[in-house]
Each structure stands twice: as structure tokens, then as C-alpha cells.
Design a protein around this motif. Structure first.
Motif, mmCIF file in Angstrom:
data_model
loop_
_atom_site.group_PDB
_atom_site.id
_atom_site.type_symbol
_atom_site.label_atom_id
_atom_site.label_comp_id
_atom_site.label_asym_id
_atom_site.label_seq_id
_atom_site.Cartn_x
_atom_site.Cartn_y
_atom_site.Cartn_z
ATOM 1 N N HIS A 1 0.546 -0.913 0.081
ATOM 2 C CA HIS A 1 0.035 -0.001 0.136
ATOM 3 C C HIS A 1 1.266 1.440 -0.070
ATOM 4 N N ILE A 2 1.639 1.105 0.095
ATOM 5 C CA ILE A 2 3.161 2.737 0.984
ATOM 6 C C ILE A 2 2.959 2.785 -0.348
ATOM 7 N N GLN A 3 3.641 1.515 -1.207
ATOM 8 C CA GLN A 3 4.624 1.584 -2.173
ATOM 9 C C GLN A 3 3.827 2.345 -3.642
ATOM 10 N N GLN A 4 2.173 1.712 -3.582
ATOM 11 C CA GLN A 4 1.689 2.469 -4.245
ATOM 12 C C GLN A 4 1.372 4.452 -4.632
ATOM 13 N N LYS A 5 1.368 4.907 -2.703
ATOM 14 C CA LYS A 5 1.493 6.167 -3.057
ATOM 15 C C LYS A 5 2.716 6.913 -4.091
ATOM 16 N N ALA A 6 2.102 7.430 -5.414
ATOM 17 C CA ALA A 6 3.471 7.911 -6.033
ATOM 18 C C ALA A 6 3.720 9.481 -4.820
ATOM 19 N N PHE A 7 4.973 9.889 -5.558
ATOM 20 C CA PHE A 7 5.483 11.696 -5.111
ATOM 21 C C PHE A 7 6.597 11.951 -5.946
ATOM 22 N N ALA A 8 6.541 13.509 -5.309
ATOM 23 C CA ALA A 8 7.654 14.246 -7.097
ATOM 24 C C ALA A 8 7.883 15.433 -5.990
ATOM 25 N N HIS A 9 9.552 15.228 -6.819
ATOM 26 C CA HIS A 9 9.470 17.243 -6.509
ATOM 27 C C HIS A 9 11.154 17.405 -6.983
ATOM 28 N N LEU A 10 10.913 18.156 -7.576
ATOM 29 C CA LEU A 10 11.614 18.408 -8.889
ATOM 30 C C LEU A 10 11.510 19.936 -8.283
ATOM 31 N N MET A 11 13.221 20.741 -9.111
ATOM 32 C CA MET A 11 14.200 21.383 -9.069
ATOM 33 C C MET A 11 13.844 22.796 -9.390
ATOM 34 N N GLY A 12 13.859 23.804 -9.701
ATOM 35 C CA GLY A 12 14.358 25.102 -10.594
ATOM 36 C C GLY A 12 15.437 25.016 -11.479
ATOM 37 N N PRO A 13 14.478 25.347 -12.800
ATOM 38 C CA PRO A 13 15.997 25.840 -13.362
ATOM 39 C C PRO A 13 17.277 26.984 -13.226
ATOM 40 N N ASP A 14 18.527 26.753 -14.044
ATOM 41 C CA ASP A 14 19.305 27.459 -14.109
ATOM 42 C C ASP A 14 19.228 28.763 -14.704
ATOM 43 N N THR A 15 18.617 28.647 -16.061
ATOM 44 C CA THR A 15 18.170 29.380 -17.005
ATOM 45 C C THR A 15 16.592 29.200 -16.972
ATOM 46 N N VAL A 16 15.833 30.727 -17.533
ATOM 47 C CA VAL A 16 14.266 30.798 -17.606
ATOM 48 C C VAL A 16 14.213 30.295 -19.120
ATOM 49 N N GLY A 17 13.445 30.102 -19.225
ATOM 50 C CA GLY A 17 13.249 29.408 -20.014
ATOM 51 C C GLY A 17 12.014 30.443 -21.741
ATOM 52 N N GLU A 18 11.816 30.137 -22.411
ATOM 53 C CA GLU A 18 11.167 30.861 -23.223
ATOM 54 C C GLU A 18 9.325 31.127 -23.808
ATOM 55 N N THR A 19 8.492 30.294 -22.906
ATOM 56 C CA THR A 19 7.559 30.060 -22.833
ATOM 57 C C THR A 19 6.956 30.837 -21.140
ATOM 58 N N ASN A 20 5.723 30.541 -20.742
ATOM 59 C CA ASN A 20 5.545 30.687 -19.479
ATOM 60 C C ASN A 20 5.259 29.605 -18.557
ATOM 61 N N ILE A 21 6.008 28.325 -19.494
ATOM 62 C CA ILE A 21 5.854 27.567 -18.405
ATOM 63 C C ILE A 21 7.173 26.931 -18.115
ATOM 64 N N VAL A 22 7.197 27.010 -16.360
ATOM 65 C CA VAL A 22 8.446 26.595 -16.150
ATOM 66 C C VAL A 22 8.863 25.339 -16.482
ATOM 67 N N GLU A 23 10.040 25.004 -16.819
ATOM 68 C CA GLU A 23 11.056 24.292 -17.134
ATOM 69 C C GLU A 23 11.820 23.371 -15.629
ATOM 70 N N TRP A 24 10.732 22.119 -15.310
ATOM 71 C CA TRP A 24 11.594 22.523 -14.058
ATOM 72 C C TRP A 24 12.889 20.727 -14.207
ATOM 73 N N VAL A 25 13.284 20.778 -13.581
ATOM 74 C CA VAL A 25 14.713 20.163 -13.493
ATOM 75 C C VAL A 25 14.221 18.325 -13.343
ATOM 76 N N ASN A 26 14.973 17.965 -13.023
ATOM 77 C CA ASN A 26 15.057 16.490 -12.685
ATOM 78 C C ASN A 26 15.725 15.399 -12.747
ATOM 79 N N ASP A 27 16.724 16.150 -11.892
ATOM 80 C CA ASP A 27 18.601 15.853 -11.731
ATOM 81 C C ASP A 27 18.568 16.453 -10.030
ATOM 82 N N GLY A 28 19.718 15.788 -9.574
ATOM 83 C CA GLY A 28 19.996 16.032 -7.991
ATOM 84 C C GLY A 28 19.217 15.692 -7.348
ATOM 85 N N ASP A 29 18.995 16.681 -6.337
ATOM 86 C CA ASP A 29 18.030 16.514 -5.259
ATOM 87 C C ASP A 29 16.495 16.328 -5.628
#
Length: 255
Positions: free
Chosen positions: A105-133
Motif C-alpha cells: 500500500h505504501i509503494q502505491q503512493k506516488a510523490f515527486a519533487h522537482l527543482m528550479g532551472p538555472d536559466t529561464v525558458g522562452e514560454t510562460n511554462i516553468v521548465e523544471w529539472v529532474n536531476d540532483g536532489d
């Protein structure tokens, strides 16, 4: 005879003071003593049996508490960024069958934590980084969007750090949801504020000094399988890049 003037002799009774007294022995006393012995032995046996049963329940309660500690320890291990699914699988083989359903039951519970980018993208949608922490479990990420695999109630959060370098500017920070039920994305949370540059007296400092402030959004929402969650920022050039200043996350509370 009376005629001869001789009286009748008195009768003499002899009492033997040395006669043996016959003592009547009571048969009730030995009988009640035997009855008491018959009751005492079963009572002692019941007392010992009660102690054994009490010890068994204490041992069973100890095992249940030990299982709960094992489960909570697994929850902490699943929240670490390094190979959470593999660690959970290895621990499943180390616990007993009575604990494994809870771990599944614990394994079925999903979670996520994404970090901010080092540069700003071109669109208004924030591009997150799925790396590091950053970490993703039972979810996926693509092109700024967090994909929900299992339907349920999720806690969503997002934090952005902004630079209001201009005199006055309108900032709109929004958490959006794309779902199959609607053709257009839906707004789940929104922060809208009009922020002006804080004027400082001339003191010899750099006139291009940044004026930083933060926007944080969080809430609980029911999401369906296949939904996509993303963060939108109007005039994204005002976002101050950095992996720790900006982040987005989600975790399942209940299926």
C-alpha cells in the motif's frame, strides 16, 4: 425384719472416677479439609494459566509495534532520492507476510519533487529539472509537466522566487491541470499580486540591486490518471533562476 427392730439397709451406689471417657471423633473436619485442598489446587493452576496467557498477549503486542516501526522506517527510506523503488523491493523480502500488504500500500503512493532551472525558458511554462536532489516515484515528467499515473487525492505545492526590478509589475503565479475531461487547462491555484520596486535611499550601493520576493501555492486536489500538472508564470523573465529558490512537488495522500 421390721418386727425385730432392724431397719432396711440403704442401697450403696459406687461411682468410678477412673472410668475412661469415650471421645467422639468428628468426621466433618477431615472432610472439609479435603474439599479445601481440592479447590486450592485448581485455583493455583488457573492463576498460572492466566500469567501464561497475559505473557502471550504482551509478546503479540510487542511484535505488532515492531511491525509498525518497520513500516515507518520504510516510509522514510522511500522518501530518499536514491533508487526508492529498488530499496522498497529489497525490504519487502525481509519482512513477514503479515506486514507485506501494508508495504505494498505504501509503494502505491506516488510523490515527486522537482527543482528550479538555472536559466529561464522562452514560454510562460516553468521548465523544471529532474536531476540532483529532485525525485519522482510512480509519476513521470516531460516538458515542464508532471504526469499523474494513479488517480487519487494529491497535495500539490509550488514556490517561485521573483525579482521585481521594475518600478511596478503584475505577477501571476498559477498551478495548472490538463485533463482528458476538458479541452483547455484548468487553474487549480493562482497568486496574483501587483508588486513595486522598494525605493532605497542613496547609500552608495549598486543601483541595479535586485528586489526579491517569493510566491508560494499549495493545496489538495483530486486528480485522475493521465492528468498533467504544470506551473505557469506570466512574464517569466521576472523569475530568479536557481534549483533551491524554485521548486514544485506533489504526493498522494489517499487513493
Amino acid at each position: 425384719m421390721a418386727e425385730d427392730g432392724v431397719g432396711t439397709r440403704p442401697q450403696v451406689f459406687v461411682v468410678d472416677s477412673h472410668a475412661n471417657c469415650v471421645s467422639l471423633s468428628s468426621t466433618k473436619k477431615p472432610r472439609w479439609a479435603g474439599v479445601r485442598q481440592k479447590f486450592i489446587l485448581p485455583l493455583v493452576g488457573l492463576t498460572l494459566l492466566g500469567l501464561v496467557v497475559e505473557g502471550f498477549f504482551i509478546y503479540k503486542l510487542y511484535k505488532q509495534n515492531e511491525a509498525l516501526v518497520c513500516k515507518s522506517s520504510l516510509c522514510q527510506n522511500l522518501s530518499t532520492p536514491e533508487s526508492s523503488a529498488q530499496k522498497a523491493g529489497s525490504m519487502m523480502g525481509q519482512v513477514g507476510p503479515e506486514v507485506q500488504p501494508h508495504l505494498q500500500h505504501i509503494q502505491q503512493k506516488a510523490f515527486a519533487h522537482l527543482m528550479g532551472p538555472d536559466t529561464v525558458g522562452e514560454t510562460n511554462i516553468v521548465e523544471w529539472v529532474n536531476d540532483g536532489d529532485a525525485i519522482i516515484y510512480n509519476m513521470s515528467y516531460n516538458n515542464g509537466r508532471l504526469l499523474v499515473k494513479n488517480a487519487g487525492y494529491y497535495y500539490l505545492y509550488s514556490k517561485l522566487q521573483l525579482d521585481a526590478a521594475e518600478k511596478c509589475s503584475l505577477i501571476q503565479h498559477t498551478v495548472m491541470r490538463e485533463t482528458k475531461a476538458y479541452d483547455t487547462p484548468l487553474e487549480l491555484m493562482k497568486s496574483k499580486s501587483f508588486h513595486c520596486l522598494t525605493l532605497r535611499p542613496p547609500n552608495g550601493k549598486n543601483p541595479d540591486e535586485q528586489d526579491l520576493w517569493q510566491s508560494f501555492l499549495a493545496g489538495i486536489f483530486k486528480l485522475d490518471s493521465g492528468d498533467k500538472i504544470f506551473v505557469k508564470l506570466e512574464n517569466i523573465k521576472k523569475m530568479r533562476p536557481g534549483p533551491t529558490d524554485n521548486f514544485m512537488g506533489a504526493f498522494m495522500i489517499s487513493p
